[in-house]
Design a protein around this motif. Structure first.
Motif, short mmCIF file in Angstrom:
data_model
loop_
_atom_site.label_atom_id
_atom_site.label_comp_id
_atom_site.label_asym_id
_atom_site.label_seq_id
_atom_site.Cartn_x
_atom_site.Cartn_y
_atom_site.Cartn_z
N ALA A 148 -1.50 -2.97 -5.83
CA ALA A 148 -0.61 -3.56 -4.83
C ALA A 148 -0.70 -5.08 -4.87
N ALA A 149 0.44 -5.73 -4.99
CA ALA A 149 0.47 -7.20 -5.02
C ALA A 149 -0.06 -7.79 -3.73
N SER A 150 0.09 -7.08 -2.62
CA SER A 150 -0.41 -7.58 -1.33
C SER A 150 -1.92 -7.78 -1.36
N LYS A 151 -2.61 -7.00 -2.17
CA LYS A 151 -4.06 -7.12 -2.26
C LYS A 151 -4.48 -8.27 -3.18
N ILE A 152 -3.52 -8.76 -3.95
CA ILE A 152 -3.82 -9.85 -4.88
C ILE A 152 -3.34 -11.19 -4.35
N PHE A 153 -2.06 -11.26 -4.01
CA PHE A 153 -1.46 -12.55 -3.66
C PHE A 153 -1.64 -12.93 -2.19
N LEU A 154 -1.66 -11.94 -1.30
CA LEU A 154 -1.87 -12.26 0.11
C LEU A 154 -3.34 -12.48 0.44
N SER A 155 -4.21 -12.01 -0.43
CA SER A 155 -5.64 -12.16 -0.17
C SER A 155 -6.18 -13.51 -0.65
N ASN A 156 -5.32 -14.28 -1.29
CA ASN A 156 -5.75 -15.57 -1.81
C ASN A 156 -4.80 -16.66 -1.31
N ALA A 157 -5.31 -17.55 -0.49
CA ALA A 157 -4.47 -18.58 0.14
C ALA A 157 -4.11 -19.71 -0.82
N THR A 175 0.81 -1.22 0.00
CA THR A 175 0.00 0.00 0.00
C THR A 175 0.84 1.27 0.00
N THR A 176 2.03 1.24 0.63
CA THR A 176 2.88 2.44 0.62
C THR A 176 3.39 2.71 -0.80
N ASP A 177 3.81 1.67 -1.49
CA ASP A 177 4.28 1.82 -2.87
C ASP A 177 3.15 2.34 -3.76
N GLU A 178 1.97 1.80 -3.55
CA GLU A 178 0.79 2.19 -4.32
C GLU A 178 0.50 3.68 -4.12
N ARG A 179 0.60 4.13 -2.89
CA ARG A 179 0.33 5.54 -2.58
C ARG A 179 1.38 6.45 -3.20
N PHE A 180 2.63 6.02 -3.17
CA PHE A 180 3.71 6.81 -3.77
C PHE A 180 3.50 6.95 -5.27
N VAL A 181 3.25 5.84 -5.93
CA VAL A 181 3.10 5.84 -7.39
C VAL A 181 1.93 6.72 -7.83
N LYS A 182 0.87 6.77 -7.05
CA LYS A 182 -0.30 7.57 -7.42
C LYS A 182 0.02 9.06 -7.49
N HIS A 183 1.12 9.46 -6.84
CA HIS A 183 1.55 10.87 -6.90
C HIS A 183 2.26 11.20 -8.21
N VAL A 184 2.76 10.19 -8.92
CA VAL A 184 3.61 10.47 -10.09
C VAL A 184 3.12 9.83 -11.39
N LYS A 185 2.24 8.86 -11.31
CA LYS A 185 1.86 8.09 -12.50
C LYS A 185 1.03 8.91 -13.48
N GLU A 215 5.25 6.27 7.29
CA GLU A 215 5.59 6.15 5.88
C GLU A 215 4.58 6.87 5.01
N MET A 216 3.29 6.70 5.31
CA MET A 216 2.24 7.33 4.52
C MET A 216 2.33 8.85 4.58
N LYS A 217 2.64 9.38 5.75
CA LYS A 217 2.78 10.82 5.92
C LYS A 217 3.93 11.35 5.08
N LEU A 218 5.07 10.66 5.12
CA LEU A 218 6.23 11.10 4.35
C LEU A 218 5.96 11.05 2.85
N ILE A 219 5.21 10.04 2.42
CA ILE A 219 4.85 9.94 1.00
C ILE A 219 4.02 11.15 0.57
N ASP A 220 3.15 11.61 1.45
CA ASP A 220 2.27 12.73 1.12
C ASP A 220 3.01 14.08 1.08
#
Length: 338
Positions: free
Chosen positions: A59-68, A41-51, A309-314
Motif C-alpha cells: 500500500a502506497a499509504s504505508k510508504i508515502f504517508l509515513s514519510n514527511a 489498505t482496502t486495495d491491498e486486502r482486495f489484491v491479496k484475494h486474487v494475486k 469496505e473490509m467486510k465486503l472485500i472478504d
C-alpha cells in the motif's frame, strides 16, 4: 498532472528505502517476483484475494504517508494516487540517464493500481504498468459486479429498498459535487467536507427528505471551511448553479433535487458506476440502515472507518471479478491467475 523529475526521484527513493527494509528487492530485477503498488489498505486486502504467489502487494499509504520528507507542508497532503501515477509514468518514460533510480527501480517488474476517481490524471495515456479500476473506485467495482453482496452479510439485514435509496442519494451527491467544481474556490469553501473517503459526513444536514437541498449543502460546506463565503454569496451561488445548463437538469427553482427515487430506480443513469463515490454509497447505507451502522460504525483499527469496505472485500464473489477489464489486464501482466 505535471510530472517533475524531482518528484519521481523522491518517490523512487522512498519506495526503495521501504522495500529494501521489508522485501528482497533484487528478485524484481531477476523477474522472480513482481511488485504491485496500490493506494491503501482496502486495495491491498482486495489484491491479496486474487494475486499470484510471486506477487508482492504494498500500500502506497504505508510508504508515502509515513514519510514527511516528500510533503511540502503536511504529510497528509500527499496523494497516494498521484504518487503512484507519477512513479509509474517516471519509470515508464524517463530513462535512467535523466534520473538515476536507486537499484534500477525502472527495471523492476513494478506495477501500480489506482482508482479511476480523478479528474487530474490522463487515463487515455498508454501505460502498461498502470492498472485502473473499470469504475469510479474499488468499492463501486465490487458493487457493480456482485449484485448479491449485501444480502450475504450475516451481521445485519440490508433490504433492496435501503440499497436503492443509498444509491439514489449517492448519485445526487456525486452530481452536485461535480456542479460545484466549476465554482470551487478552496480559499472560500472545501468540498472535502462532502467526501466520505476523507471523513465522516453528516448527511442529515444535506438532504430534505430524500432530495438534496443545495442551500443546506452549502451551509454545511461553509461550517467546515476555514474562510466560509457569506450568506449573500451562498444565495448567489445557489442561483448560479441551478440556472446553469447542467444545473437545470437536476435542480428545481427551490434549489432541491428534481429526480424522484421511483424515476431513478426505473432508469439508473448510464454513467452511474463511473461517477458515484463508493465510500459515499456505503456511508449513506449506514446512515439509512441502523443495523449496518451498528455493525460497521467502529473503525476496528482501520483509518477512516473502513470496516464496511473490509467486510465486503472478504465476502465478495471473486468469480465476478473475472468479467472486468481490470482483471484481464492483471492476467496479461502476470499478476493474477485466470
Amino acid at each position: 498532472m505535471a510530472i517533475k523529475d524531482t518528484d519521481v526521484k523522491a518517490l523512487a527513493n522512498l519506495l526503495f528505502s521501504n522495500i529494501q527494509l521489508k522485501l528482497d528487492y533484487k528478485k524484481y530485477l531477476s523477474n522472480d517476483r513482481k511488485l504491485l503498488l496500490v493506494e491503501g489498505t482496502t486495495d491491498e486486502r482486495f489484491v491479496k484475494h486474487v494475486k499470484k504467489e510471486n506477487v508482492d502487494c504494498v500500500a502506497a499509504s504505508k510508504i508515502f504517508l509515513s514519510n514527511a520528507a516528500f510533503s511540502t507542508k503536511h504529510k497528509n497532503n500527499v496523494s497516494c494516487k498521484g504518487a503512484i501515477y507519477k512513479l509509474i509514468v517516471g519509470i515508464s518514460h524517463y530513462p535512467s540517464p535523466f534520473i538515476i533510480y536507486p537499484s534500477d527501480i525502472d527495471k523492476w517488474d513494478l506495477y501500480g493500481l489506482i482508482d479511476r476517481d480523478s479528474d487530474e490524471i490522463d487515463f487515455s495515456r498508454s501505460l502498461p504498468r498502470l492498472l485502473v479500476t473499470d469504475t469510479h473506485d474499488l468499492e463501486t467495482l465490487m458493487l457493480s459486479t456482485d449484485d448479491d453482496i449485501f444480502f450475504r452479510l450475516n451481521d445485519c439485514n440490508i433490504t433492496q429498498e435501503h440499497i436503492d435509496k443509498a444509491f439514489y442519494l449517492a448519485h445526487q451527491l456525486s452530481i452536485t459535487k461535480r456542479l460545484l467544481q466549476d465554482y470551487y474556490d478552496k480559499d472560500s469553501f472545501d468540498l472535502q467536507s462532502l467526501s466520505s473517503g476523507s471523513g465522516k459526513v453528516d448527511f442529515s444536514n444535506l438532504f430534505d427528505g430524500e432530495r438534496l437541498d443545495l442551500h443546506k449543502l452549502l451551509d454545511y460546506i461553509c461550517e467546515h471551511s476555514i474562510s466560509p463565503i457569506t450568506i449573500g454569496k451562498r444565495q448567489k451561488l445557489c442561483e448560479t448553479v441551478c440556472k446553469s445548463k447542467q444545473g437545470k437538469k437536476y435542480y428545481n427553482a427551490d434549489y432541491k433535487w428534481k429526480c424522484k427515487l421511483s424515476d431513478f430506480k426505473e432508469a439508473m443513469p448510464s454513467d452511474f458506476w463511473l461517477i458515484v463515490n463508493g465510500h459515499d454509497m456505503l456511508q449513506l447505507l449506514m446512515f439509512i440502515n441502523e443495523e449496518a451502522n451498528n455493525c460497521f460504525n467502529d473503525s476496528k483499527g482501520f483509518a477512516l472507518n473502513r470496516s464496511f469496505e473490509m467486510k465486503l472485500i472478504d465476502i465478495y464473489d471473486y468469480a465476478t471479478f473475472a468479467n472486468t477489464e481490470l482483471s484481464q489486464k492483471m492476467i496479461l501482466s502476470g499478476l493474477i491467475s485466470c
